[in-house]
Design a protein around this motif. Structure first.
Motif, PDB file in Angstrom:
ATOM      1  N   GLU A 270     114.592 136.971 -14.627  1.00  0.00           N
ATOM      2  CA  GLU A 270     115.258 135.695 -14.347  1.00  0.00           C
ATOM      3  C   GLU A 270     115.174 135.341 -12.868  1.00  0.00           C
ATOM      4  O   GLU A 270     114.859 134.193 -12.514  1.00  0.00           O
ATOM      5  N   VAL A 274     113.240 132.115 -11.030  1.00  0.00           N
ATOM      6  CA  VAL A 274     113.852 131.174 -10.092  1.00  0.00           C
ATOM      7  C   VAL A 274     112.956 130.983  -8.881  1.00  0.00           C
ATOM      8  O   VAL A 274     112.740 129.847  -8.406  1.00  0.00           O
ATOM      9  N   THR A 296     121.418 125.161 -10.003  1.00  0.00           N
ATOM     10  CA  THR A 296     120.348 125.446 -10.951  1.00  0.00           C
ATOM     11  C   THR A 296     119.966 124.225 -11.756  1.00  0.00           C
ATOM     12  O   THR A 296     118.776 123.994 -12.039  1.00  0.00           O
ATOM     13  N   CYS A 336     116.644 130.905 -16.130  1.00  0.00           N
ATOM     14  CA  CYS A 336     116.996 131.236 -14.746  1.00  0.00           C
ATOM     15  C   CYS A 336     118.168 132.205 -14.669  1.00  0.00           C
ATOM     16  O   CYS A 336     118.525 132.646 -13.571  1.00  0.00           O
TER      17      CYS A 336
END
Length: 828
Positions: A270, A274, A296, A336
């Motif tokens: 994750e 990102v 996010t 993410c």
């Protein structure tokens, strides 16, 4: 007879001839010498003395035991058919006596034949077992010496041209350290290992080896390997310790630890995604139009503007956010790792997806990212009714991730990369004791799927080994991942240090046997939760260091220090590896230190690892000395035994070495001068410092040194000085009255002295001959009484030496005895 003349002898001969001719019935045979010789040879050829002698001895032996030889011979002849151990033929049934006798002999022969077959089978079995064991040991030694070879003879595959030159190079880059076999990566890792070991030796809190290696990768500016070490850091950041478990195996098979590993693996994927999204957005800011709003959700919107998903959408009914499909936004928020952002999106659209908002809220607030049984069942029912047939792949993926609805779907439209596929599977995986439970993706099933069903060929591991390595690592298959990476010579250094980083954290499984293959699987260790395999870390380290141990022994010792707690034959493997390293490199003084003339010891590299335990240091050097001696390097072993304080063994070896060269000259034997100076320096140091040694060894050692001086004078033709030294040593008798006492004293000497007695006798006798020749030349010019006394003393001395040699309880060479007699004759 002395008074008889020739006539009297002739008369007696005629009388003897007459006596032979008269009164006998035998014919008179007249033969010459040649005929007599031929007749004797014919008689000799007709008789077999060896066989007759053997038969006579056998008869005497059997008679002494009370056996009747003729009867035994007859009984043996009667058993002639039994020589082949075949059953005797049956006789007529009416002949009861012969029938019983025949049956008895048949039974005896059957037992003998059966025992013979068993013996042959047992001998053959043991023979092949011995041969197989010997071959297995030889094979293991060959495998240990082969660099680039794994335990299953699976040699490293050639790397393709598509691979990055930065860390897939086949040539050694030694620009930073000329004369070294270590490349830049190996040197960078070695510096970090040196720092780690120094902190351990100093007794401080240990450094994070994984973090140190990640820093090295960052300095090398290699993004791929930096990502690898970042992943290793995530995995080793699991809060677990072997102290809470009875063993590392129990820890690695613990459900809680496996769940923690999976959570860290998912978090790594994750966080990496990102970074990927940020790089993608920053690369095309005019399209992304991110603005200054953090978070996010804004990042996901900007990312989807750069990489739109409309081409995947044939139609959607659940609405959109700012022109972006709702389920795509939720999926990428989950991708993410920001569950709160996904919950906010669902909350904003609660009127559209009310039930899903309840489920995702429960999923986000559960630390294990798992729905309750009731919620999971409801979600699976809804998935089967309406979602599974949806045209929106993101909606299907979100339901499968949160509700574990369809664990067999690979989601090819959403999972565009291997990392995406692995993240989805890690989000669905469950750790359970039932590896093949229905409707569940267990860790055991996922591991089997990736290794056995897909395998290396599916992931094109030969061209992209780091990808397959990461897949194995992120699914808790650490040992298989390291073994796979170690097959590639250019990547072996990374595999070794990853293994060390896991091992110091007590996460690595290793076999009990040091001779095991690189990767082993013991059925006893099987677990229903995960696949268990063990990595032979010792072999991996020794295979890695063999590349540079000759040029960089200091760095090799740093790696051997990790093996200090591994036992081999009752001793630390560090001692075994150090012993082999010292013998291979020949760097005795640099690695082990040396003794100064004043008796003090100059430390070596090994002192750093034994600074707190001098006894451990002594044992280690003693181990190296014993191995060096066993290899036949006796002179090196002398230095090592002296270095660790084994003074008796030092003198034993010195005596053995000196005894082989004392009779030679420095010119004829190249080692004699060096051994002489070494022995004199040790003798002087032992005397000055009052070193305690065995009295017999010490007396033998000093006597050998005196004999060295004697032979030096002998070869220099300094006759009088050499004879004076021999008289002072009192080894040989100078008169016949001393012979018995010297023979008795000779029995007390060690073999190192006794095996040189022939050379000592010959040298002394030669000196006496030279002395007489010199005196004889003087007498030609001037006749003195002194010359007569010299000759008399020399003859007496020589006679005593001959008598002494004959009475010695020691076998002298035949030519030595003959030579002594010849020299003694020259004195008469």
């Amino acid at each position: 007879m002395a008074g008889l003349g020739f006539d009297d002898l002739l008369q007696q001969a005629e009388q003897l001839t007459t006596t032979l001719d008269g009164g006998t019935e035998l014919p008179r045979v007249q033969r010459n010498f040649q005929q007599l010789l031929d007749a004797g040879q014919r008689l000799c050829s007709k008789s077999n003395f060896g066989q007759d002698d053997a038969q006579i001895k056998a008869s005497l032996l059997l008679s002494a035991q009370g056996k009747d030889v003729p009867k035994v011979s007859d009984r043996l002849k009667s058993l002639t058919p039994a020589q082949s151990f075949e059953p005797l033929e049956t006789v007529c049934d009416t002949d009861i006596e012969s029938f019983l006798k025949n049956e008895r002999e048949n039974a005896i022969l059957a037992v003998v034949e059966e025992q013979k077959q068993k013996t042959y089978a047992e001998v053959e079995k043991r023979h092949w077992q011995t041969r197989l064991n010997a071959w297995e040991k030889e094979k293991q030694q060959i495998l240990n010496k082969l660099i680039g070879n794994d335990g299953t003879m699976n040699f490293s595959q050639e790397l393709t041209e598509q691979m990055s030159v930065s860390y897939y190079r086949s040539s050694v880059d030694t620009t930073s350290n000329p004369g070294s076999n270590m490349d830049s990566w190996e040197l960078a890792y070695a510096r970090q290992v040196h720092m780690y070991n120094d902190r351990i030796i100093e007794g401080g809190l240990p450094l994070n080896l994984s973090e140190l290696c990640k820093n090295a990768a960052e300095k090398m500016k290699d993004k791929n390997l930096f990502s690898v070490w970042k992943m290793v850091n995530y995995l080793t950041d699991v809060a677990a310790g072997v102290g809470q478990f009875p063993s590392i195996l129990a820890q690695r098979t613990s459900k809680s630890v496996l769940v923690a590993f999976i959570a860290q693996a998912r978090k790594f994927l994750e966080d990496n995604y990102v970074e990927y999204m940020l790089n993608t957005v920053y690369a095309r800011p005019h399209i992304a139009q991110r603005g200054g709003v953090p978070g996010t959700l804004n990042l996901v919107k900007s990312f989807l503007k750069v990489q739109p998903t409309h081409n995947l959408m044939q139609g959607y009914d659940d609405g959109e956010i700012d022109g972006i499909p709702l389920w795509a936004v939720i999926f990428y928020c989950l991708r993410c790792g920001d569950l709160d952002a996904a919950v906010d999106v669902a909350k904003q659209n609660e009127h559209i997806i009310p039930e899903f908002y309840t489920w995702i809220q429960e999923y986000a607030h559960n630390n294990g990212r798992k729905l309750s049984s009731a919620s999971a069942n409801k979600m699976k029912i809804q998935y089967k009714r309406s979602v599974s047939g949806s045209a929106d792949p993101y909606k299907i993926a979100v339901y499968c991730i949160i509700g574990h609805c369809d664990v067999t779907d690979v989601h090819t439209e959403v999972a565009k990369r291997a990392e995406d596929y692995l993240w989805i599977k890690l989000s669905q995986v469950e750790v359970t004791d039932k590896p093949y439970a229905d409707d569940l993706l267990t860790l055991y099933r996922l591991q089997t799927l990736l290794v056995d069903e897909y395998g290396e060929s599916h992931f094109n591991a030969a061209s992209n080994p780091l990808l397959y390595f990461q897949i194995l690592m992120l699914t808790c298959q650490f040992e298989q991942a390291i073994e796979f990476l170690s097959r590639f010579e250019a990547l072996r250094c990374h595999a070794v240090h990853i293994a060390l980083a896991l091992n110091v954290q007590e996460f690595l499984l290793t076999p009990l046997s040091l001779h095991a293959k690189m990767l082993t699987c013991d059925p006893v260790d099987n677990s229903a939760c995960t696949i268990i395999k063990k990595l032979n870390l010792c072999r991996l380290i020794m295979m890695y260091t063999r590349k540079f141990e000759l040029t960089d022994p200091r760095e090799a010792l740093n790696y051997f220090y990790f093996l200090r707690n591994v036992k081999s034959e009752g001793q630390s493997l560090l001692a075994h590896c150090t012993s082999e390293l010292v013998r291979e490199t020949g760097e005795f003084e640099m690695l082990l230190g040396k003794l100064n003339p004043d008796g003090s010891r100059k430390p070596g590299v090994i002192d750093k690892y034994c600074s707190k335990d001098k006894e451990q240091l002594r044992k280690l050097i003693s181990k190296v000395a014993a191995d060096t001696e066993a290899k036949g390097l006796h002179e090196d072993a002398v230095h090592l035994h002296d270095l660790c304080g084994n003074h008796d063994q030092t003198l034993t070896l010195l005596n053995r070495l000196l005894s082989m060269v004392i009779s030679s000259s420095d010119d004829s034997h190249p080692d004699r001068s060096r051994l002489k100076h070494l022995s004199l320096s040790i003798a002087e140091r032992y005397r000055n410092h009052a070193v305690e040694t065995s009295q017999l060894l010490r007396s033998t050692f000093h006597l050998l040194l005196d004999l060295v001086s004697f032979f030096d004078l002998y070869h220099a033709n300094r006759v009088e000085q050499a004879l004076d030294v021999m008289r002072e040593l009192q080894i040989l008798p100078s008169s016949t009255e001393q012979v018995h006492s010297k023979v008795t004293a000779f029995k007390l000497y060690s073999d190192d002295i006794r095996q040189n007695i022939a050379n000592i006798l010959l040298a002394t006798m030669n000196l006496l001959v030279r002395q007489c020749k010199v005196q004889q030349n003087l007498n030609k010019s001037v006749v003195t009484k002194t010359g007569d006394s010299v000759f008399a003393n020399a003859r007496q001395y020589a006679r005593a030496l001959i008598t002494f040699a004959g009475m010695l309880p020691y076998h002298l060479p035949g030519d030595a005895t003959a030579r002594l007699v010849q020299l003694e004759v020259q004195l008469n």
